[in-house]
Design a protein around this motif. Structure first.
Motif, PDB file in Angstrom:
ATOM      1  N   ALA A 141       0.825  -1.207   0.000  1.00 57.86           N
ATOM      2  CA  ALA A 141       0.000   0.000   0.000  1.00 57.86           C
ATOM      3  C   ALA A 141       0.860   1.259   0.000  1.00 57.86           C
ATOM      4  CB  ALA A 141      -0.931  -0.009   1.212  1.00 57.86           C
ATOM      5  N   GLU A 142       1.918   1.247   0.808  1.00 55.86           N
ATOM      6  CA  GLU A 142       2.800   2.415   0.864  1.00 55.86           C
ATOM      7  C   GLU A 142       3.559   2.579  -0.450  1.00 55.86           C
ATOM      8  OE1 GLU A 142       6.327   4.258   3.740  1.00 55.86           O
ATOM      9  OE2 GLU A 142       5.342   2.354   4.233  1.00 55.86           O
ATOM     10  N   ARG A 143       3.964   1.468  -1.035  1.00 55.69           N
ATOM     11  CA  ARG A 143       4.655   1.533  -2.321  1.00 55.69           C
ATOM     12  C   ARG A 143       3.742   2.107  -3.396  1.00 55.69           C
ATOM     13  NH1 ARG A 143       9.064  -0.862  -4.669  1.00 55.69           N
ATOM     14  NH2 ARG A 143       8.960  -1.074  -6.950  1.00 55.69           N
ATOM     15  N   ALA A 144       2.487   1.676  -3.400  1.00 61.75           N
ATOM     16  CA  ALA A 144       1.532   2.197  -4.379  1.00 61.75           C
ATOM     17  C   ALA A 144       1.305   3.689  -4.168  1.00 61.75           C
ATOM     18  CB  ALA A 144       0.216   1.433  -4.270  1.00 61.75           C
ATOM     19  N   GLU A 145       1.309   4.142  -2.919  1.00 65.32           N
ATOM     20  CA  GLU A 145       1.122   5.564  -2.642  1.00 65.32           C
ATOM     21  C   GLU A 145       2.280   6.391  -3.199  1.00 65.32           C
ATOM     22  OE1 GLU A 145       0.491   8.592   1.187  1.00 65.32           O
ATOM     23  OE2 GLU A 145       1.132   6.518   1.473  1.00 65.32           O
ATOM     24  N   ILE A 146       3.493   5.893  -2.996  1.00 68.40           N
ATOM     25  CA  ILE A 146       4.670   6.621  -3.485  1.00 68.40           C
ATOM     26  C   ILE A 146       4.708   6.619  -5.014  1.00 68.40           C
ATOM     27  CG2 ILE A 146       7.195   6.559  -3.583  1.00 68.40           C
ATOM     28  CD1 ILE A 146       7.180   5.600  -0.704  1.00 68.40           C
ATOM     29  N   ALA A 147       4.429   5.465  -5.624  1.00 66.32           N
ATOM     30  CA  ALA A 147       4.409   5.397  -7.084  1.00 66.32           C
ATOM     31  C   ALA A 147       3.327   6.300  -7.662  1.00 66.32           C
ATOM     32  CB  ALA A 147       4.188   3.953  -7.540  1.00 66.32           C
ATOM     33  N   GLY A 148       2.171   6.347  -7.012  1.00 69.70           N
ATOM     34  CA  GLY A 148       1.100   7.224  -7.469  1.00 69.70           C
ATOM     35  C   GLY A 148       1.471   8.693  -7.351  1.00 69.70           C
ATOM     36  N   ALA A 149       2.195   9.047  -6.284  1.00 76.95           N
ATOM     37  CA  ALA A 149       2.625  10.438  -6.118  1.00 76.95           C
ATOM     38  C   ALA A 149       3.613  10.825  -7.209  1.00 76.95           C
ATOM     39  CB  ALA A 149       3.256  10.630  -4.738  1.00 76.95           C
ATOM     40  N   PHE A 150       4.522   9.911  -7.562  1.00 78.49           N
ATOM     41  CA  PHE A 150       5.470  10.209  -8.640  1.00 78.49           C
ATOM     42  C   PHE A 150       4.741  10.356  -9.971  1.00 78.49           C
ATOM     43  CE2 PHE A 150       8.527   9.265 -11.953  1.00 78.49           C
ATOM     44  CZ  PHE A 150       9.658   9.966 -11.544  1.00 78.49           C
ATOM     45  N   ALA A 151       3.771   9.466 -10.231  1.00 80.96           N
ATOM     46  CA  ALA A 151       2.999   9.555 -11.465  1.00 80.96           C
ATOM     47  C   ALA A 151       2.238  10.870 -11.537  1.00 80.96           C
ATOM     48  CB  ALA A 151       2.034   8.368 -11.568  1.00 80.96           C
ATOM     49  N   SER A 152       1.689  11.311 -10.419  1.00 78.12           N
ATOM     50  CA  SER A 152       1.000  12.600 -10.386  1.00 78.12           C
ATOM     51  C   SER A 152       1.964  13.739 -10.672  1.00 78.12           C
ATOM     52  CB  SER A 152       0.338  12.799  -9.017  1.00 78.12           C
ATOM     53  OG  SER A 152      -0.305  14.058  -8.943  1.00 78.12           O
ATOM     54  N   GLY A 153       3.170  13.651 -10.103  1.00 78.46           N
ATOM     55  CA  GLY A 153       4.182  14.664 -10.384  1.00 78.46           C
ATOM     56  C   GLY A 153       4.583  14.679 -11.846  1.00 78.46           C
ATOM     57  N   LEU A 154       4.669  13.477 -12.452  1.00 74.56           N
ATOM     58  CA  LEU A 154       4.995  13.396 -13.875  1.00 74.56           C
ATOM     59  C   LEU A 154       3.931  14.095 -14.710  1.00 74.56           C
ATOM     60  CD1 LEU A 154       6.743  12.117 -16.203  1.00 74.56           C
ATOM     61  CD2 LEU A 154       5.087  10.239 -16.178  1.00 74.56           C
ATOM     62  N   ARG A 155       2.654  13.826 -14.414  1.00 72.44           N
ATOM     63  CA  ARG A 155       1.577  14.452 -15.169  1.00 72.44           C
ATOM     64  C   ARG A 155       1.654  15.977 -15.060  1.00 72.44           C
ATOM     65  NH1 ARG A 155      -1.346   9.918 -13.141  1.00 72.44           N
ATOM     66  NH2 ARG A 155      -2.040  11.124 -11.317  1.00 72.44           N
ATOM     67  N   THR A 156       1.864  16.477 -13.854  1.00 72.42           N
ATOM     68  CA  THR A 156       1.928  17.926 -13.660  1.00 72.42           C
ATOM     69  C   THR A 156       3.090  18.532 -14.433  1.00 72.42           C
ATOM     70  OG1 THR A 156       0.974  17.676 -11.451  1.00 72.42           O
ATOM     71  CG2 THR A 156       2.087  19.748 -11.930  1.00 72.42           C
TER      72      THR A 156
END
Length: 505
Positions: free
Chosen positions: A449-464
């Motif tokens: 769950a924590e890994r998915a949270e970090i990966a999702g945050a990076f993906a969000s940063g990539l989109r921005t």
């Protein structure tokens, strides 16, 4: 001036062009090849995100600071001579980088490679202008421009192929045999040319420009980590702005400027400058971040990530070698071509952000984005390079080549810094981690769950970050096209080397 006349061509001109393009390709590959080595560098050298950014920016910033001065030196002391010196320095720097045992050593070696790269980049285009006559120069410039775009775009693929079989140092050591072959060919084939009345190298200008750009980019890189209003960011930002301001003031008053500031009164020159910086800004920043996303978030290996980045390079090569790119320029003219190409690059960035920046492994949006970016680069880059060279007096061909290379290097370094800072700021706003890099953060996670949270945050940063790049490239493209169109109507591009005619082959 000891150079061929406009009606003479060198008998071995196409072989020389091949040698020049090989040397140029090696230099340009090192702008983006490092992206796929980031996982290896973080694990083996314990490199932080800031270290990685400096490994990339040390190379590009040293080049961008020295290119103009190197162009002046090539015009005065001999283009063949400095081309050979550049190959030697680039080879030695590559050897030091490949054998580096720490992040500090690697950053220093990359800076040394930048010195050799600066000499190579300024002399290649100047030699092309020298050895081809008016009837063939257009085709030669188009091929040269294709290799320039290919060098930026194919770095991740070539790096992935190397890293699939060897350790990270080989992405630098492979440069050495190429530099040796090119050195022998240059000494045997390339004719010497120089302007004995050429202007002295502007050493103070080179120092001020390098200082200003380095300090400014340092502030951008460290902003998310230390806070944009902290003294550790504001002080280098102020130093950077003051350095660039002092550079502009010095160039206005020195009798031998490396960048004649009066060029900025020419709308064709300003349009080509703004477009050239921003197209490389979007491409360099996007490739840097996307290669990390493919490896860290989606789990691809270096070769797999490189193969998935290949459509950008393949699109550039297919459009230009088939003649489609130049035909678009001939049919539409330079301003309209820029107005088409830059929005295509912006659309590619937006596609990656909106359709391919997630964590589900979908590749369709990334593929579409890379193809759109490749199409935009293939038509806009040769047009802007020719527009820029046509705005520079013919006797300053070395300086013109230096300006063209400076824009590419500075745009790439700025893209990595700015879009990387946007991603880091967004990432830090979504998750609270103390790790100095994404792979370190992923290694320290306590569960899925924590890994998915970090990966999702990076993906969000990539989109921005990709959306920020898309807006900048789109707005810059419209501005560049507007200025080029005004210059065309005002007669500033009507000289014998006008961009439209230069590309009509």
């Amino acid at each position: 001036m000891t150079a061929p006349t406009a009606t003479r061509s060198h008998p071995q001109r196409w072989l020389i062009l091949g040698v020049i393009c090989l040397a140029q390709l090696t230099v340009l590959l090192d702008n983006t090849v490092l992206g796929v080595a980031i996982p290896s560098l973080t694990s083996e050298l314990h490199a932080s995100t800031s270290d990685i950014q400096w490994m990339i920016n040390a190379y590009s910033l040293v080049q961008s600071g020295l290119l103009l001065s190197a162009g002046n030196a090539a015009d005065r002391y001999g283009r063949k001579k400095l081309l050979a010196v550049g190959l030697v320095l680039f080879g030695l720097g590559s050897l030091a980088a490949g054998l580096a045992a720490s992040t500090t050593q690697l950053i220093a070696a990359r800076a040394g490679m930048g010195v050799g790269g600066a000499l190579l980049m300024t002399t290649t285009l100047a030699v092309v202008m020298q050895i081809f006559d008016d009837s063939e120069r257009v085709k030669a410039i188009a091929l040269w421009s294709t290799v320039a775009s290919l060098g930026f775009a194919s770095g991740p693929l070539i790096g992935g192929v190397i890293l699939d079989r060897f350790w990270w140092g080989m992405i630098f050591l492979v440069n050495i045999p190429v530099a040796l072959v090119a050195l022998v060919a240059v000494l045997r084939l390339v004719p010497e040319s120089k302007n004995s009345r050429g202007e002295r190298p502007d050493l103070l200008g080179a120092l001020l420009s390098t200082l200003g750009m380095t300090a400014l980019v340092y502030a951008i890189i460290t902003g998310p980590e230390h806070g944009w209003l902290s003294l550790r960011v504001l002080v280098p930002a102020a130093v950077g702005l003051l350095g660039l301001g002092a550079f502009a003031r010095w160039e206005l008053h020195t009798p031998h400027p490396m960048l004649d500031m009066r060029f900025f009164r020419n709308q064709e020159f300003v349009g080509a400058v703004s477009g050239s910086i921003l197209v490389v800004f979007g491409m360099g920043g996007s490739l840097f971040l996307l290669t990390q996303h493919l490896q860290f978030v989606l789990g691809y290996g270096p070769l797999e990530a490189g193969l998935r980045m290949a459509p950008l390079a393949l699109t550039v090569v297919a459009l230009n070698l088939s003649g489609i790119g130049p035909k678009v320029v001939i049919g539409l003219g330079v301003p309209r071509t820029v107005a088409l190409g830059m929005p295509l690059v912006a659309a590619g960035l937006a596609s990656i952000a909106l359709l391919g920046g997630g964590t589900d492994g979908g590749y369709g949006g990334v593929l579409l984005g890379l193809v759109l970016m490749g199409g935009g680069i293939a038509v806009s880059n040769p047009a802007m390079a020719s527009a820029l060279m046509s705005a520079i007096p013919p006797e300053k061909a070395g300086v013109g080549a230096g300006i063209n290379g400076t824009l590419a290097e500075f745009g790439n370094g700025l893209g990595v810094a700015v879009l990387g800072a946007v991603l880091n700021a967004r990432f830090a706003a979504l998750v609270a981690v103390t790790a100095t890099s994404l792979p370190a953060a992923l290694a320290a996670v306590g569960g899925a769950a924590e890994r998915a949270e970090i990966a999702g945050a990076f993906a969000s940063g990539l989109r921005t970050s990709q959306l920020v790049g898309a807006v900048a490239v789109f707005a810059g493209g419209l501005l560049a096209a507007f200025l080029l169109r005004r210059a065309e109507r005002g007669g500033e591009g009507e000289g014998p080397r006008a961009a439209g005619r230069c590309l009509a082959w």
